[in-house]
Design a protein around this motif. Structure first.
Motif, PDB file in Angstrom:
ATOM      1  N   SER A   1       0.835  -1.202   0.000  1.00 19.47           N
ATOM      2  CA  SER A   1       0.000   0.000   0.000  1.00 19.47           C
ATOM      3  C   SER A   1       0.873   1.257   0.000  1.00 19.47           C
ATOM      4  O   SER A   1       2.000   1.252   0.521  1.00 19.47           O
ATOM      5  CB  SER A   1      -0.914   0.007   1.222  1.00 19.47           C
ATOM      6  N   LYS A   2       0.337   2.326  -0.586  1.00 18.80           N
ATOM      7  CA  LYS A   2       1.154   3.525  -0.801  1.00 18.80           C
ATOM      8  C   LYS A   2       0.433   4.815  -0.442  1.00 18.80           C
ATOM      9  O   LYS A   2      -0.795   4.881  -0.440  1.00 18.80           O
ATOM     10  CB  LYS A   2       1.572   3.622  -2.277  1.00 18.80           C
ATOM     11  N   ILE A   3       1.251   5.837  -0.176  1.00 21.14           N
ATOM     12  CA  ILE A   3       0.782   7.217  -0.095  1.00 21.14           C
ATOM     13  C   ILE A   3       1.142   7.873  -1.420  1.00 21.14           C
ATOM     14  O   ILE A   3       2.285   7.770  -1.876  1.00 21.14           O
ATOM     15  CB  ILE A   3       1.457   7.976   1.061  1.00 21.14           C
ATOM     16  N   VAL A   4       0.179   8.528  -2.046  1.00 22.43           N
ATOM     17  CA  VAL A   4       0.414   9.195  -3.330  1.00 22.43           C
ATOM     18  C   VAL A   4       0.245  10.697  -3.134  1.00 22.43           C
ATOM     19  O   VAL A   4      -0.875  11.194  -2.975  1.00 22.43           O
ATOM     20  CB  VAL A   4      -0.553   8.675  -4.421  1.00 22.43           C
ATOM     21  N   PHE A   5       1.362  11.416  -3.123  1.00 17.34           N
ATOM     22  CA  PHE A   5       1.329  12.869  -2.999  1.00 17.34           C
ATOM     23  C   PHE A   5       1.223  13.481  -4.398  1.00 17.34           C
ATOM     24  O   PHE A   5       2.010  13.150  -5.286  1.00 17.34           O
ATOM     25  CB  PHE A   5       2.583  13.396  -2.307  1.00 17.34           C
ATOM     26  N   VAL A   6       0.244  14.367  -4.589  1.00 19.13           N
ATOM     27  CA  VAL A   6       0.049  15.039  -5.880  1.00 19.13           C
ATOM     28  C   VAL A   6       0.351  16.524  -5.702  1.00 19.13           C
ATOM     29  O   VAL A   6      -0.397  17.233  -5.013  1.00 19.13           O
ATOM     30  CB  VAL A   6      -1.387  14.849  -6.415  1.00 19.13           C
ATOM     31  N   ASP A   7       1.438  16.988  -6.301  1.00 22.06           N
ATOM     32  CA  ASP A   7       1.805  18.397  -6.194  1.00 22.06           C
ATOM     33  C   ASP A   7       1.062  19.203  -7.245  1.00 22.06           C
ATOM     34  O   ASP A   7       1.288  19.052  -8.449  1.00 22.06           O
ATOM     35  CB  ASP A   7       3.322  18.552  -6.385  1.00 22.06           C
TER      36      ASP A   7
ATOM     37  N   ASN B   1      12.219  13.765  -2.098  1.00 18.92           N
ATOM     38  CA  ASN B   1      13.041  13.209  -1.022  1.00 18.92           C
ATOM     39  C   ASN B   1      12.313  12.091  -0.292  1.00 18.92           C
ATOM     40  O   ASN B   1      12.905  11.053   0.048  1.00 18.92           O
ATOM     41  CB  ASN B   1      13.448  14.306  -0.040  1.00 18.92           C
ATOM     42  N   LEU B   2      11.022  12.282  -0.031  1.00 14.74           N
ATOM     43  CA  LEU B   2      10.230  11.251   0.646  1.00 14.74           C
ATOM     44  C   LEU B   2      10.145   9.989  -0.211  1.00 14.74           C
ATOM     45  O   LEU B   2      10.184   8.871   0.312  1.00 14.74           O
ATOM     46  CB  LEU B   2       8.822  11.788   0.941  1.00 14.74           C
ATOM     47  N   CYS B   3      10.029  10.173  -1.530  1.00 16.55           N
ATOM     48  CA  CYS B   3       9.974   9.022  -2.448  1.00 16.55           C
ATOM     49  C   CYS B   3      11.285   8.240  -2.424  1.00 16.55           C
ATOM     50  O   CYS B   3      11.283   7.002  -2.502  1.00 16.55           O
ATOM     51  CB  CYS B   3       9.669   9.490  -3.866  1.00 16.55           C
ATOM     52  N   LYS B   4      12.401   8.945  -2.329  1.00 12.90           N
ATOM     53  CA  LYS B   4      13.714   8.277  -2.276  1.00 12.90           C
ATOM     54  C   LYS B   4      13.910   7.553  -0.954  1.00 12.90           C
ATOM     55  O   LYS B   4      14.492   6.466  -0.900  1.00 12.90           O
ATOM     56  CB  LYS B   4      14.820   9.303  -2.486  1.00 12.90           C
TER      57      LYS B   4
ATOM     58  N   GLU C   1       3.557  16.304 -15.144  1.00  7.04           N
ATOM     59  CA  GLU C   1       4.918  16.648 -15.553  1.00  7.04           C
ATOM     60  C   GLU C   1       5.924  15.564 -15.153  1.00  7.04           C
ATOM     61  O   GLU C   1       6.770  15.183 -15.941  1.00  7.04           O
ATOM     62  CB  GLU C   1       5.321  17.989 -14.936  1.00  7.04           C
ATOM     63  N   LYS C   2       5.789  15.082 -13.911  1.00  6.10           N
ATOM     64  CA  LYS C   2       6.722  14.072 -13.413  1.00  6.10           C
ATOM     65  C   LYS C   2       6.000  13.066 -12.541  1.00  6.10           C
ATOM     66  O   LYS C   2       4.970  13.376 -11.939  1.00  6.10           O
ATOM     67  CB  LYS C   2       7.845  14.725 -12.576  1.00  6.10           C
ATOM     68  N   LYS C   3       6.559  11.868 -12.458  1.00  4.19           N
ATOM     69  CA  LYS C   3       6.062  10.852 -11.553  1.00  4.19           C
ATOM     70  C   LYS C   3       7.242  10.191 -10.848  1.00  4.19           C
ATOM     71  O   LYS C   3       8.295   9.999 -11.431  1.00  4.19           O
ATOM     72  CB  LYS C   3       5.259   9.785 -12.300  1.00  4.19           C
ATOM     73  N   GLU C   4       7.024   9.846  -9.608  1.00  8.06           N
ATOM     74  CA  GLU C   4       8.024   9.132  -8.815  1.00  8.06           C
ATOM     75  C   GLU C   4       7.404   7.902  -8.179  1.00  8.06           C
ATOM     76  O   GLU C   4       6.354   7.992  -7.515  1.00  8.06           O
ATOM     77  CB  GLU C   4       8.596  10.018  -7.702  1.00  8.06           C
TER      78      GLU C   4
END
Length: 315
Positions: free
Chosen positions: A40-46, A59-62, A309-312
């Motif tokens: 399960s994941k947290i998906v942050f959308v900027d 940074n959180l994704c890394k 624009e980007k996805k991590e």
């Protein structure tokens, strides 16, 4: 079951580290108890933030590649579009999605209850505030008036529910079929027609930063909701026009009657009041009709609701 927690973000650098920590803790506890999968994941959308929100998300994704994903929109598309982007992206790997604001004023401790209701057959579970005692009198009153007004206009929304909800994959697939540009998810989601449940909670104070919904923005959001869900305001304009027309016929009859009585002196005050009243109603009517025409104009362009624009770490 794989769960995705979708978090729209706009200039949330003050709260993001704490939000990520609390949500990661919640996911870990639920996974340890066997309620959800460890995938399960947290998906942050900027949503086109102007501060360092995206850098924090990267940074959180890394640091947590297994449990945190990031999506960066090319520009600020609004909370509803950012939320929709997160839901549509997450349904590719998740069995259910929970949407929540980044300030975590919504109580994450009820996520377990939401998941139980989902397991019992509820495809959609609404997080509903049990009371609004922490709001100011003005905010409480205006919110109450908005819910009453939008119900009176024929829209079906859940009282004291914002965008804290659980949606299963079937519900999100159905939501994807709604192609309108002018999004008001609080009104669209109840239209889907699936079995629903309610999880009550008490809203907390904002941890840090400022509210992204001052009064002017809330007023705009309310107008968006009303005009996106109901055509009754236009019908009201029509009925108002009929009423004024009937009144004008009555005034004509009265004027003819006064003419035959040789009493044709008209009062200045009554003329001025009539001009202002009718003029104001005409301008109001044109404004309401113009609002709907503007929405038709935007819908016919069929512009994309968001551009990624980007996805991590998105699978």
């Amino acid at each position: 079951m794989v769960l995705a927690i979708v978090v729209p973000c706009y200039n949330e650098k003050e709260v993001l580290p704490s939000t990520a920590e609390q949500l990661l803790g919640a996911i870990q506890r639920l996974a340890d108890n066997g309620v959800i999968s460890k995938e399960s994941k947290i998906v942050f959308v900027d949503d086109g933030s102007k501060d360092c929100t995206w850098e924090l998300i990267e940074n959180l994704c890394k640091e947590n590649p297994a449990n945190i994903s990031g999506i960066k929109l090319s520009g600020n598309r609004g909370h509803q579009n950012a939320l929709l982007c997160g839901l549509l992206s997450s349904k590719e790997f998740a069995d259910a999605c929970i949407s929540i604001d980044a300030d975590l004023q919504d109580d994450i401790s009820v996520i377990g209850e939401m998941l139980k209701l989902h397991a019992s057959g509820c495809e959609i579970v609404y997080g509903v505030r049990s009371k609004r005692t922490k709001d100011s009198f003005f905010k409480r009153t205006t919110a109450h008036c908005f819910y009453k007004l939008i119900h009176m206009l024929g829209a079906n929304i859940i009282y004291n529910h914002a965008d804290f909800r659980l949606m299963g994959k079937s519900a999100i697939n159905a939501l994807e079929d709604y192609k309108e540009v002018n999004l008001f998810l609080r009104g669209i989601v109840p239209m889907l027609g699936y079995k629903t449940g309610i999880a009550y909670y008490e809203r907390k104070e904002r941890m840090a930063g400022e509210s992204k919904y001052p009064f002017a923005k809330m007023l705009k959001f309310a107008l968006e909701g009303i005009t996106s869900l109901s055509t009754k305001p236009i019908r009201m304009v029509t009925m108002l026009g009929i009423a004024i027309f009937i009144m004008s016929l009555a005034m004509i009859a009265y004027s003819v009657f006064q003419f035959f009585r040789n009493d044709t002196t008209s009062g200045w005050a009554s003329i001025i009041c009539s001009i202002w009243c009718v003029g104001g109603l005409i301008l109001l009517s044109i404004g309401i009709v113009g609002e709907y025409i503007g929405k038709i104009y935007l819908e016919t362009k069929q512009r994309p609701r968001f551009i990624v624009e980007k996805k991590e770490n998105c699978r």
